[in-house]
Motif scaffolding. Structure first.
Motif, PDB file in Angstrom:
ATOM      1  N   GLY A 194       0.791  -1.221   0.000  1.00  0.00           N
ATOM      2  CA  GLY A 194       0.000   0.000   0.000  1.00  0.00           C
ATOM      3  C   GLY A 194       0.818   1.262   0.000  1.00  0.00           C
ATOM      4  N   ASP A 195       2.149   1.135  -0.241  1.00  0.00           N
ATOM      5  CA  ASP A 195       2.986   2.337  -0.222  1.00  0.00           C
ATOM      6  C   ASP A 195       2.662   3.281  -1.375  1.00  0.00           C
ATOM      7  OD1 ASP A 195       3.960   0.611  -2.115  1.00  0.00           O
ATOM      8  OD2 ASP A 195       6.059   0.773  -1.518  1.00  0.00           O
ATOM      9  N   TRP A 196       1.877   2.795  -2.358  1.00  0.00           N
ATOM     10  CA  TRP A 196       1.433   3.690  -3.422  1.00  0.00           C
ATOM     11  C   TRP A 196       0.600   4.832  -2.855  1.00  0.00           C
ATOM     12  CZ3 TRP A 196      -3.762   4.427  -3.678  1.00  0.00           C
ATOM     13  CH2 TRP A 196      -4.575   3.445  -3.121  1.00  0.00           C
ATOM     14  N   LEU A 197      -0.032   4.604  -1.683  1.00  0.00           N
ATOM     15  CA  LEU A 197      -0.831   5.648  -1.054  1.00  0.00           C
ATOM     16  C   LEU A 197       0.067   6.797  -0.594  1.00  0.00           C
ATOM     17  CD1 LEU A 197      -3.540   6.681  -0.025  1.00  0.00           C
ATOM     18  CD2 LEU A 197      -3.200   5.318   2.044  1.00  0.00           C
ATOM     19  N   ALA A 198       1.251   6.464  -0.087  1.00  0.00           N
ATOM     20  CA  ALA A 198       2.207   7.501   0.300  1.00  0.00           C
ATOM     21  C   ALA A 198       2.663   8.292  -0.923  1.00  0.00           C
ATOM     22  CB  ALA A 198       3.412   6.873   1.002  1.00  0.00           C
ATOM     23  N   ASP A 199       2.875   7.582  -2.044  1.00  0.00           N
ATOM     24  CA  ASP A 199       3.285   8.245  -3.279  1.00  0.00           C
ATOM     25  C   ASP A 199       2.185   9.176  -3.786  1.00  0.00           C
ATOM     26  OD1 ASP A 199       5.584   6.731  -3.099  1.00  0.00           O
ATOM     27  OD2 ASP A 199       4.929   5.234  -4.547  1.00  0.00           O
ATOM     28  N   LEU A 200       0.943   8.681  -3.784  1.00  0.00           N
ATOM     29  CA  LEU A 200      -0.180   9.483  -4.251  1.00  0.00           C
ATOM     30  C   LEU A 200      -0.350  10.728  -3.382  1.00  0.00           C
ATOM     31  CD1 LEU A 200      -2.652   9.965  -6.031  1.00  0.00           C
ATOM     32  CD2 LEU A 200      -3.961   8.466  -4.508  1.00  0.00           C
ATOM     33  N   THR A 201      -0.211  10.552  -2.067  1.00  0.00           N
ATOM     34  CA  THR A 201      -0.302  11.702  -1.166  1.00  0.00           C
ATOM     35  C   THR A 201       0.807  12.701  -1.457  1.00  0.00           C
ATOM     36  OG1 THR A 201      -1.270  10.311   0.564  1.00  0.00           O
ATOM     37  CG2 THR A 201      -0.321  12.420   1.248  1.00  0.00           C
ATOM     38  N   GLY A 202       2.024  12.199  -1.689  1.00  0.00           N
ATOM     39  CA  GLY A 202       3.129  13.082  -2.042  1.00  0.00           C
ATOM     40  C   GLY A 202       2.833  13.887  -3.287  1.00  0.00           C
ATOM     41  N   PHE A 203       2.217  13.233  -4.277  1.00  0.00           N
ATOM     42  CA  PHE A 203       1.843  13.920  -5.515  1.00  0.00           C
ATOM     43  C   PHE A 203       0.842  15.040  -5.234  1.00  0.00           C
ATOM     44  CE2 PHE A 203      -1.466  14.359  -8.726  1.00  0.00           C
ATOM     45  CZ  PHE A 203      -0.730  14.801  -9.811  1.00  0.00           C
ATOM     46  N   VAL A 204      -0.204  14.725  -4.482  1.00  0.00           N
ATOM     47  CA  VAL A 204      -1.256  15.712  -4.201  1.00  0.00           C
ATOM     48  C   VAL A 204      -0.680  16.897  -3.428  1.00  0.00           C
ATOM     49  CG1 VAL A 204      -3.405  16.121  -2.947  1.00  0.00           C
ATOM     50  CG2 VAL A 204      -3.105  14.008  -4.270  1.00  0.00           C
ATOM     51  N   VAL A 205       0.144  16.612  -2.433  1.00  0.00           N
ATOM     52  CA  VAL A 205       0.731  17.687  -1.626  1.00  0.00           C
ATOM     53  C   VAL A 205       1.669  18.539  -2.475  1.00  0.00           C
ATOM     54  CG1 VAL A 205       2.255  18.177   0.326  1.00  0.00           C
ATOM     55  CG2 VAL A 205       0.459  16.458   0.545  1.00  0.00           C
ATOM     56  N   GLY A 206       2.471  17.900  -3.332  1.00  0.00           N
ATOM     57  CA  GLY A 206       3.357  18.659  -4.215  1.00  0.00           C
ATOM     58  C   GLY A 206       2.590  19.563  -5.148  1.00  0.00           C
ATOM     59  N   PHE A 207       1.467  19.062  -5.650  1.00  0.00           N
ATOM     60  CA  PHE A 207       0.614  19.869  -6.537  1.00  0.00           C
ATOM     61  C   PHE A 207       0.057  21.072  -5.785  1.00  0.00           C
ATOM     62  CE2 PHE A 207      -3.342  21.002  -8.607  1.00  0.00           C
ATOM     63  CZ  PHE A 207      -3.021  20.955  -9.965  1.00  0.00           C
ATOM     64  N   LEU A 208      -0.464  20.845  -4.580  1.00  0.00           N
ATOM     65  CA  LEU A 208      -1.074  21.927  -3.810  1.00  0.00           C
ATOM     66  C   LEU A 208      -0.042  22.947  -3.330  1.00  0.00           C
ATOM     67  CD1 LEU A 208      -3.658  19.897  -1.694  1.00  0.00           C
ATOM     68  CD2 LEU A 208      -4.087  21.249  -3.762  1.00  0.00           C
ATOM     69  N   LEU A 209       1.128  22.473  -2.922  1.00  0.00           N
ATOM     70  CA  LEU A 209       2.173  23.395  -2.475  1.00  0.00           C
ATOM     71  C   LEU A 209       2.615  24.335  -3.585  1.00  0.00           C
ATOM     72  CD1 LEU A 209       4.483  21.089  -0.312  1.00  0.00           C
ATOM     73  CD2 LEU A 209       3.056  22.970   0.510  1.00  0.00           C
ATOM     74  N   SER A 210       2.466  23.884  -4.819  1.00  0.00           N
ATOM     75  CA  SER A 210       2.902  24.704  -5.952  1.00  0.00           C
ATOM     76  C   SER A 210       2.109  25.997  -6.058  1.00  0.00           C
ATOM     77  CB  SER A 210       2.784  23.901  -7.259  1.00  0.00           C
ATOM     78  OG  SER A 210       3.601  22.755  -7.206  1.00  0.00           O
ATOM     79  N   PHE A 211       0.882  26.003  -5.573  1.00  0.00           N
ATOM     80  CA  PHE A 211       0.107  27.240  -5.555  1.00  0.00           C
ATOM     81  C   PHE A 211       0.811  28.305  -4.716  1.00  0.00           C
ATOM     82  CE2 PHE A 211      -3.338  24.344  -6.799  1.00  0.00           C
ATOM     83  CZ  PHE A 211      -4.002  25.101  -7.745  1.00  0.00           C
ATOM     84  N   LEU A 212       1.553  27.858  -3.697  1.00  0.00           N
ATOM     85  CA  LEU A 212       2.256  28.776  -2.817  1.00  0.00           C
ATOM     86  C   LEU A 212       3.659  29.093  -3.307  1.00  0.00           C
ATOM     87  CD1 LEU A 212       1.362  27.189   0.655  1.00  0.00           C
ATOM     88  CD2 LEU A 212       0.199  29.076  -0.496  1.00  0.00           C
TER      89      LEU A 212
END
Length: 228
Positions: A194-212
């Motif tokens: 299930g470590d793909w969940l950590a990867d997916l979360t990393g992707f989402v957070v990286g996308f959102l942080l880019s707004f800042l």
């Protein structure tokens, strides 16, 4: 003549990205040399195991911190230190390649401190969400959740560019869809943790942080909202 035949191709890699990749591979080289007995003596054979015990992300330890309300610094460090530990050279090599490939594009736009923040925050968020959501989480190792943060930031850059060009913004998510599809397929065929969940979360957070973190991010976001 403007040709510069002696120019190194590595000059194009932002220094902060090169540094991350060097640390990832450098640690792996040290473990390898220790395992062969070339450095550190007989005790060096256990360097990797010792590092995993001290710096890998442990869901059990994180669960204990949540329950006890105690947050020792040495265990909080695990939320980011695990990104620089790997199970072997191939594991580390692929992590470093993703960091170099996607981080290069992000590093050309973002400030170096923002690049490091995307990598570390995405990695920490990935580990925490994985622990909280996955039914039976296991120890996490590897740069991948942080590297997926770079994929998220790169997707954001593509997303905004497609918007400016008036094209379909969904195209920006092709890369992450392909990578996660491959991970899920391998998990279905060979089993997974299930470590793909950590990867997916990393992707989402990286996308959102880019707004800042993207230059002019807040201004650009307001303009986009006004257009809508």
């Amino acid at each position: 003549m403007s040709e510069q035949p002696n120019t190194s191709p590595f000059n194009a890699i932002p220094p902060v990205i090169a540094a991350l990749a060097i640390v990832i591979i450098g640690i792996e080289v040290v473990f390898y040399l220790g395992s062969t007995g070339l450095v550190g003596g007989p005790q060096a054979i256990g360097w990797r195991l010792s590092a995993v015990q001290s710096y890998a992300f442990s869901p059990d330890i994180f669960a204990w911190m949540l329950q006890s309300g105690s947050w020792p610094a040495e265990h909080l460090l695990r939320t980011v230190s695990y990104l620089f530990l790997h199970g072997g050279f191939t594991h580390a090599l692929f992590g470093a390649v993703i960091v170099l490939a996607l981080g290069k594009m992000v590093g050309e736009i973002f400030h170096p401190l923002a690049v490091v923040a995307v990598f570390l925050i995405s990695g920490a968020a990935g580990a925490i969400v994985y622990t909280l959501v996955w039914p039976d989480p296991t120890t996490l190792l590897g740069a991948y959740p942080g590297a997926y943060g770079f994929i998220g930031a790169y997707t954001f850059l593509m997303w905004t560019q497609l918007r400016m060009l008036g094209e379909n913004q969904n195209k920006a998510f092709t890369l992450i869809a392909m990578l996660l599809g491959i991970q899920l397929l391998f998990g279905a065929l060979f089993g997974g943790t299930g470590d793909w969940l950590a990867d997916l979360t990393g992707f989402v957070v990286g996308f959102l942080l880019s707004f800042l973190f993207v230059p002019g991010g807040w201004t650009r976001l307001r303009e986009m909202m006004r257009r809508d």
